[in-house]
Motif scaffolding. Sequence first.
Motif, PDB file in Angstrom:
ATOM      1  N   THR A  33     -86.682 -53.437  -6.989  1.00 24.50           N
ATOM      2  CA  THR A  33     -85.561 -52.597  -6.857  1.00 24.50           C
ATOM      3  C   THR A  33     -86.550 -51.336  -6.768  1.00 24.50           C
ATOM      4  O   THR A  33     -85.917 -50.588  -5.770  1.00 24.50           O
ATOM      5  CB  THR A  33     -85.041 -52.639  -8.646  1.00 24.50           C
ATOM      6  N   ALA A  34     -87.391 -51.117  -7.224  1.00 23.09           N
ATOM      7  CA  ALA A  34     -88.076 -49.750  -7.012  1.00 23.09           C
ATOM      8  C   ALA A  34     -88.805 -49.802  -5.505  1.00 23.09           C
ATOM      9  O   ALA A  34     -88.501 -48.911  -4.875  1.00 23.09           O
ATOM     10  CB  ALA A  34     -89.353 -49.531  -7.871  1.00 23.09           C
ATOM     11  N   ALA A  35     -89.234 -50.994  -5.105  1.00 24.64           N
ATOM     12  CA  ALA A  35     -89.858 -51.121  -3.750  1.00 24.64           C
ATOM     13  C   ALA A  35     -88.952 -50.789  -2.740  1.00 24.64           C
ATOM     14  O   ALA A  35     -88.884 -50.288  -1.644  1.00 24.64           O
ATOM     15  CB  ALA A  35     -90.511 -52.501  -3.626  1.00 24.64           C
ATOM     16  N   TYR A  36     -87.519 -51.500  -3.018  1.00 19.94           N
ATOM     17  CA  TYR A  36     -86.547 -51.598  -1.832  1.00 19.94           C
ATOM     18  C   TYR A  36     -86.033 -50.108  -1.699  1.00 19.94           C
ATOM     19  O   TYR A  36     -85.641 -49.703  -0.538  1.00 19.94           O
ATOM     20  CB  TYR A  36     -85.405 -52.396  -1.981  1.00 19.94           C
ATOM     21  N   THR A  37     -86.067 -49.371  -2.929  1.00 17.50           N
ATOM     22  CA  THR A  37     -85.420 -48.176  -2.906  1.00 17.50           C
ATOM     23  C   THR A  37     -86.257 -47.087  -2.124  1.00 17.50           C
ATOM     24  O   THR A  37     -85.870 -46.321  -1.448  1.00 17.50           O
ATOM     25  CB  THR A  37     -85.170 -47.721  -4.265  1.00 17.50           C
ATOM     26  N   ASP A  46     -88.586 -44.032 -10.937  1.00 18.13           N
ATOM     27  CA  ASP A  46     -89.982 -44.049 -12.031  1.00 18.13           C
ATOM     28  C   ASP A  46     -89.479 -43.173 -13.067  1.00 18.13           C
ATOM     29  O   ASP A  46     -89.623 -42.161 -13.077  1.00 18.13           O
ATOM     30  CB  ASP A  46     -91.354 -43.956 -11.445  1.00 18.13           C
ATOM     31  N   PRO A  47     -89.000 -43.892 -14.094  1.00 23.35           N
ATOM     32  CA  PRO A  47     -88.795 -45.385 -14.337  1.00 23.35           C
ATOM     33  C   PRO A  47     -87.696 -45.839 -13.510  1.00 23.35           C
ATOM     34  O   PRO A  47     -86.846 -45.080 -13.178  1.00 23.35           O
ATOM     35  CB  PRO A  47     -88.340 -45.640 -15.826  1.00 23.35           C
ATOM     36  N   VAL A  48     -87.713 -47.419 -13.355  1.00 22.88           N
ATOM     37  CA  VAL A  48     -86.826 -48.100 -12.599  1.00 22.88           C
ATOM     38  C   VAL A  48     -85.705 -48.629 -13.545  1.00 22.88           C
ATOM     39  O   VAL A  48     -86.198 -49.437 -14.493  1.00 22.88           O
ATOM     40  CB  VAL A  48     -87.193 -48.811 -11.481  1.00 22.88           C
ATOM     41  N   THR A  49     -84.483 -48.651 -13.298  1.00 23.06           N
ATOM     42  CA  THR A  49     -83.606 -49.345 -14.264  1.00 23.06           C
ATOM     43  C   THR A  49     -82.966 -50.605 -13.773  1.00 23.06           C
ATOM     44  O   THR A  49     -82.488 -50.429 -12.569  1.00 23.06           O
ATOM     45  CB  THR A  49     -82.506 -48.381 -15.038  1.00 23.06           C
ATOM     46  N   GLN A  56     -77.724 -55.870 -20.604  1.00 24.78           N
ATOM     47  CA  GLN A  56     -78.628 -54.981 -21.098  1.00 24.78           C
ATOM     48  C   GLN A  56     -79.092 -54.254 -19.942  1.00 24.78           C
ATOM     49  O   GLN A  56     -79.404 -54.876 -18.710  1.00 24.78           O
ATOM     50  CB  GLN A  56     -79.837 -55.506 -21.674  1.00 24.78           C
ATOM     51  N   THR A  57     -79.526 -52.871 -19.837  1.00 26.00           N
ATOM     52  CA  THR A  57     -80.198 -52.216 -18.806  1.00 26.00           C
ATOM     53  C   THR A  57     -81.331 -51.460 -19.028  1.00 26.00           C
ATOM     54  O   THR A  57     -81.542 -50.345 -19.486  1.00 26.00           O
ATOM     55  CB  THR A  57     -79.192 -51.121 -18.361  1.00 26.00           C
ATOM     56  N   PRO A  58     -82.570 -52.335 -19.156  1.00 24.78           N
ATOM     57  CA  PRO A  58     -83.763 -51.614 -19.480  1.00 24.78           C
ATOM     58  C   PRO A  58     -84.361 -50.858 -18.570  1.00 24.78           C
ATOM     59  O   PRO A  58     -84.191 -50.944 -17.229  1.00 24.78           O
ATOM     60  CB  PRO A  58     -84.828 -52.926 -19.752  1.00 24.78           C
ATOM     61  N   SER A  59     -85.286 -50.090 -18.670  1.00 22.82           N
ATOM     62  CA  SER A  59     -85.942 -49.218 -17.617  1.00 22.82           C
ATOM     63  C   SER A  59     -87.675 -49.613 -17.811  1.00 22.82           C
ATOM     64  O   SER A  59     -88.085 -49.691 -18.822  1.00 22.82           O
ATOM     65  CB  SER A  59     -85.729 -47.795 -17.886  1.00 22.82           C
ATOM     66  N   PHE A  60     -87.997 -49.592 -16.462  1.00 20.07           N
ATOM     67  CA  PHE A  60     -89.575 -49.800 -16.521  1.00 20.07           C
ATOM     68  C   PHE A  60     -90.317 -48.798 -15.865  1.00 20.07           C
ATOM     69  O   PHE A  60     -90.012 -48.476 -14.687  1.00 20.07           O
ATOM     70  CB  PHE A  60     -89.574 -51.152 -15.780  1.00 20.07           C
ATOM     71  N   ALA A  61     -91.459 -48.514 -16.404  1.00 20.85           N
ATOM     72  CA  ALA A  61     -92.331 -47.287 -15.638  1.00 20.85           C
ATOM     73  C   ALA A  61     -93.256 -48.317 -14.568  1.00 20.85           C
ATOM     74  O   ALA A  61     -93.561 -49.605 -14.973  1.00 20.85           O
ATOM     75  CB  ALA A  61     -93.339 -47.053 -16.798  1.00 20.85           C
ATOM     76  N   GLU A  65     -97.715 -48.357  -6.878  1.00 16.33           N
ATOM     77  CA  GLU A  65     -96.807 -48.221  -5.807  1.00 16.33           C
ATOM     78  C   GLU A  65     -97.495 -47.857  -4.508  1.00 16.33           C
ATOM     79  O   GLU A  65     -98.442 -47.337  -4.553  1.00 16.33           O
ATOM     80  CB  GLU A  65     -95.923 -47.060  -6.158  1.00 16.33           C
ATOM     81  N   GLU A  66     -96.973 -48.332  -3.497  1.00 13.90           N
ATOM     82  CA  GLU A  66     -97.427 -48.159  -2.032  1.00 13.90           C
ATOM     83  C   GLU A  66     -96.333 -48.110  -1.006  1.00 13.90           C
ATOM     84  O   GLU A  66     -95.453 -48.895  -1.332  1.00 13.90           O
ATOM     85  CB  GLU A  66     -98.649 -49.450  -1.801  1.00 13.90           C
ATOM     86  N   LEU A  67     -96.357 -47.149  -0.127  1.00 13.74           N
ATOM     87  CA  LEU A  67     -95.336 -47.245   0.642  1.00 13.74           C
ATOM     88  C   LEU A  67     -95.809 -46.854   2.309  1.00 13.74           C
ATOM     89  O   LEU A  67     -96.641 -45.943   2.417  1.00 13.74           O
ATOM     90  CB  LEU A  67     -94.360 -45.905   0.666  1.00 13.74           C
ATOM     91  N   THR A  68     -95.535 -47.905   3.120  1.00 12.00           N
ATOM     92  CA  THR A  68     -95.946 -47.741   4.623  1.00 12.00           C
ATOM     93  C   THR A  68     -94.629 -47.561   5.404  1.00 12.00           C
ATOM     94  O   THR A  68     -93.451 -47.648   5.027  1.00 12.00           O
ATOM     95  CB  THR A  68     -96.801 -48.681   4.973  1.00 12.00           C
ATOM     96  N   ASP A  69     -94.987 -47.403   6.816  1.00 14.19           N
ATOM     97  CA  ASP A  69     -93.728 -47.816   7.572  1.00 14.19           C
ATOM     98  C   ASP A  69     -93.056 -49.039   7.599  1.00 14.19           C
ATOM     99  O   ASP A  69     -92.119 -49.113   7.986  1.00 14.19           O
ATOM    100  CB  ASP A  69     -94.084 -47.309   9.078  1.00 14.19           C
ATOM    101  N   SER A  70     -93.979 -49.887   7.059  1.00 13.26           N
ATOM    102  CA  SER A  70     -93.284 -51.260   7.308  1.00 13.26           C
ATOM    103  C   SER A  70     -93.132 -52.007   5.833  1.00 13.26           C
ATOM    104  O   SER A  70     -92.405 -53.107   5.903  1.00 13.26           O
ATOM    105  CB  SER A  70     -94.519 -52.279   8.000  1.00 13.26           C
TER     106      SER A  70
END
Length: 372
Positions: A33-37, A46-49, A56-61, A65-70
């Motif tokens: 979820t975090a990566a696609y966002t 961050d955190p991601v829920t 239940q709706t837990p959140s995770f720290a 993380e790494e982001l590139t063009d691809s």
Amino acid sequence: MSSEAEGGRSAQLKHTGLRPGWTTGACATAATTAAYTALLTGDFPDPVTIALPKGQTPSFALAAEELTDSYAMAGIVKDAGDDPDVTHGALVRATVRRLPAGAGVVFRAGPGVGTVTRPGLPLPVGEPAVNPVPRQMMRDHVARVAGRYGGSGDVEITVSVDDGEEIARSTWNPRLGILGGLSILGTTGIVVPYSCSAWIDSIRRGVDVARAAGRTHVAGCTGSTSERTVVAEYGLAEDALLDMGDFAGAVLKYVRRHPVDRLTVCGGFAKLSKLATGHLDLHSARSQVDKGFLARLARRGGADEALATEVADANTGLAALQLCQAAGVPLGDLVATAARDEALAVLRGAPVAVDVICIDRAGTVVGRSSVA
């Protein structure tokens, strides 16, 4: 009902005083979820829920993380709570890449995640060992992120676990033919911690609560899927549900001393095949599926020698069941009946009627006994 009189799975967990944790499947879903966002917006939540199957709706720290063009990658450290889980503290990563429109969601095994190499598991040979429920959780969250930020939802998700191949040597994966690392698991997203003494005490409390509430029919269930099955079958109230986990003996011995009119035992086919051979602790570290016993039952059910040999040599209990289903041999019913008879032996004549229901991982009933 007051908290003192609560019954069922949630009350049992509260009574143990143990802290629950998160499955590898929940961690992989949060990382996905975090990566696609980030891939769609340029920013990592961050955190991601996330939303788990039971609401239940837990959140995770985020731990990485790494982001590139691809692609985008996010990592979550698994917290197993108070459960002695070998994957506690493992870094679960999900790397998300865009795919062409119409490609859907494709799963890949990265470093530390195994690949299925033998039949009998809930995934085809050659697939990454990301189990069906975590896959669906990830698909659902990809769709939500896509809807929120304008993505197509067509992505490749590569799940990896740092040091997963080494950790997997402490699991049954190599023996089951899952090679190269761990499985990504979980049906609820939550790790229910098991301290033997605390959980057995919670089972006793559950029986006491059910009896005090006037319940005459209770069910010992190995997990949440089997709970759903018995509720669908019999409409039992929550306080009639006993989360026995692997502790079948604890349920049977306490009900022997504190009887109810009827006890249903419901669980996975493989676990209940262990009960059928007299094991009262169904944990994989303490009892194993006896495929020779399954082969003998299959013969009793009409299997020829060729099929019986295949059953004896099967990779898993599920594989043995599937072989018999294809041949019209009622192995599920035979296991359920044998498990019922073992349960009655433990009850030693206590005035309790017993039936057993065997299910597969999807919750489909694959075997049942009559009531005796």
